[in-house]
Design a protein around this motif. Structure first.
Motif, PDB file in Angstrom:
ATOM      1  N   GLU A  41       0.838  -1.191   0.000  1.00  0.00           N
ATOM      2  CA  GLU A  41       0.000   0.000   0.000  1.00  0.00           C
ATOM      3  C   GLU A  41       0.878   1.249   0.000  1.00  0.00           C
ATOM      4  N   ASN A  42       0.291   2.355  -0.368  1.00  0.00           N
ATOM      5  CA  ASN A  42       0.930   3.643  -0.163  1.00  0.00           C
ATOM      6  C   ASN A  42       0.757   3.965   1.317  1.00  0.00           C
ATOM      7  N   THR A  43       1.841   3.991   2.059  1.00  0.00           N
ATOM      8  CA  THR A  43       1.750   4.154   3.513  1.00  0.00           C
ATOM      9  C   THR A  43       1.529   5.606   3.940  1.00  0.00           C
ATOM     10  N   HIS A  44       1.539   6.518   2.979  1.00  0.00           N
ATOM     11  CA  HIS A  44       1.244   7.920   3.271  1.00  0.00           C
ATOM     12  C   HIS A  44      -0.250   8.143   3.155  1.00  0.00           C
ATOM     13  N   PRO A  45      -0.879   8.750   4.144  1.00  0.00           N
ATOM     14  CA  PRO A  45      -2.320   9.024   4.039  1.00  0.00           C
ATOM     15  C   PRO A  45      -2.603  10.006   2.910  1.00  0.00           C
ATOM     16  N   VAL A  46      -3.832   9.982   2.419  1.00  0.00           N
ATOM     17  CA  VAL A  46      -4.228  10.932   1.382  1.00  0.00           C
ATOM     18  C   VAL A  46      -4.075  12.348   1.942  1.00  0.00           C
ATOM     19  N   PRO A  47      -3.334  13.238   1.262  1.00  0.00           N
ATOM     20  CA  PRO A  47      -3.146  14.608   1.762  1.00  0.00           C
ATOM     21  C   PRO A  47      -4.475  15.317   1.992  1.00  0.00           C
ATOM     22  N   ALA A  48      -4.479  16.238   2.946  1.00  0.00           N
ATOM     23  CA  ALA A  48      -5.713  16.904   3.369  1.00  0.00           C
ATOM     24  C   ALA A  48      -6.426  17.605   2.224  1.00  0.00           C
ATOM     25  N   ASP A  49      -5.678  18.268   1.337  1.00  0.00           N
ATOM     26  CA  ASP A  49      -6.342  18.976   0.238  1.00  0.00           C
ATOM     27  C   ASP A  49      -6.964  18.009  -0.755  1.00  0.00           C
TER      28      ASP A  49
END
Length: 380
Positions: A41-49
């Protein structure tokens, strides 16, 4: 509650297809641990914007949820074509609920009883499962002992088996290695006589060291070539289930014959569009993931292990260790990676800087413990 063994007996009592008996469903461990690095998975959360943009786009779509969505998801196909470039238009694009459904639709259209799909193992473990589900024979092609695949070997195997479909995973899962154009070209040419569909699965293409080196460049003049992609990885949308392919327009016409009605929901289409329109923000995380991937490779080499040259968001590595022992040791330290069933090899997803540090520290602790066990300090 019915016990698992009882459930198996109950399942076998049903008129299940004979070729599905004694099969196991796909599934990676989903454990509650601090660091989860086992499913790429992409371990970075979806950016807030981007989150906000998705919410707004989905909110607009919600106003019309009493109606069926655009069956042809025309706007999404147009914007996917713009994203990919290479002179592609909406007519060249098709989308579905994850690249697994894309592959399933291709097998439904071009596989089936009396037909076969060839792929070169080790590779993505869903290919034989999708083949079984579509009653397509799966042929496990061979790689060299170092898991590489040459144009000559691949072409010879295509000519030998004459499959209806060949799947080339590039970058390959689980090894993370990319194929050169000459492999794709050799396989395509070898499948000419058998009219073989050649699928290049590029789920991890955005993480490649040279993202321009894509099979999309080979599409012109090759009507049997299909390039599949996903938004689960680089776009951080594993939970949204969006996959797509680029190919000659007649390939889309073929999968229209097997797709379910209105298979791509309005909510899914809205989510994908919002993410595509904010791809610059999402691609910034891709660069960070690639940096951590390269850090993993460098550090594992320093520890005396043998990581593969990776063009993906994960690292496949081997060495003088018991894969089960290392996997369990890391899990005890709260780090979950993937045992892919290849002796003395494991696979780890490139995480955030903190997750990567936790993984590397756990590996080093395992190797130190292993060294202490093999060479205990003598006492006088």
């Amino acid at each position: 509650m019915t016990e698992p063994n009882d459930r198996t007996e109950l399942l076998n009592a049903l008129p299940l297809r004979d070729d599905l008996r004694d099969k196991s469903p796909y599934g990676a461990p989903q454990l509650d641990v601090a660091v989860t690095l086992n499913t790429n998975e992409n371990t970075h959360p979806v950016p807030a914007d981007v989150q906000q943009a998705i919410v707004e786009e989905v909110s607009r779509a919600a106003r019309g949820l009493n109606r069926y969505p655009d069956r042809e998801f025309t706007q999404l196909r147009q914007e996917l074509a713009q994203y990919l470039g290479h002179g592609l238009s909406a007519e060249n694009l098709w989308a579905a609920n994850g690249s697994n459904e894309i592959l399933q639709q291709l097998m439904q259209a071009f596989g089936g009883p009396g037909r076969a799909v060839l792929s070169f193992v080790p590779t993505y473990s869903m290919y034989p499962i999708l083949a079984a589900g579509t009653n397509t024979e799966f042929i496990a092609g061979q790689r060299a002992t170092d898991f590489t695949l040459t144009p000559e070997s691949a072409a010879d195997q295509v000519r030998e088996h004459r499959p209806s479909i060949v799947i080339l995973c590039s970058p390959n899962n689980p090894t993370g290695t990319a194929l050169d154009d000459d492999v794709v070209e050799a396989v395509y040419q070898a499948g000419e006589e058998s009219n073989t569909i050649v699928v290049v699965d590029e789920a991890y293409a955005e993480f490649a060291r040279n993202p321009a080196a894509t099979a999309l460049r080979l599409l012109p003049g090759r009507p049997r070539l299909v390039v599949t992609r996903t938004m689960s990885k680089a776009f951080a949308l594993a939970g949204a289930r969006i996959g797509y392919f680029a190919a000659a327009p007649e390939v889309s016409d073929a999968v229209r014959l097997v797709r379910l009605p209105y298979h791509l929901s309005a909510v899914t289409q809205a989510t994908a569009l919002a993410a595509l329109r904010h791809r610059e923000t999402l691609m910034a995380d891709v660069e960070d993931i690639k940096m951590q991937r390269d850090r993993i490779v460098d550090e594992l080499k320093r520890m005396g292990l043998e990581p593969a040259h990776s063009d993906s968001n994960f690292v496949f590595f081997g060495g003088d260790f018991d894969s089960g022992d290392m996997w369990r040791h890391l899990l005890e330290r709260g780090v979950l990676i993937r045992d892919v069933g290849i002796p003395s090899h494991l696979r780890v997803t490139s995480g955030t800087e903190q997750e990567t540090t936790a993984f590397l520290d756990a590996v080093e602790a395992f190797l130190d413990r292993k060294t202490d066990t093999e060479h205990p300090t003598e006492t006088v």
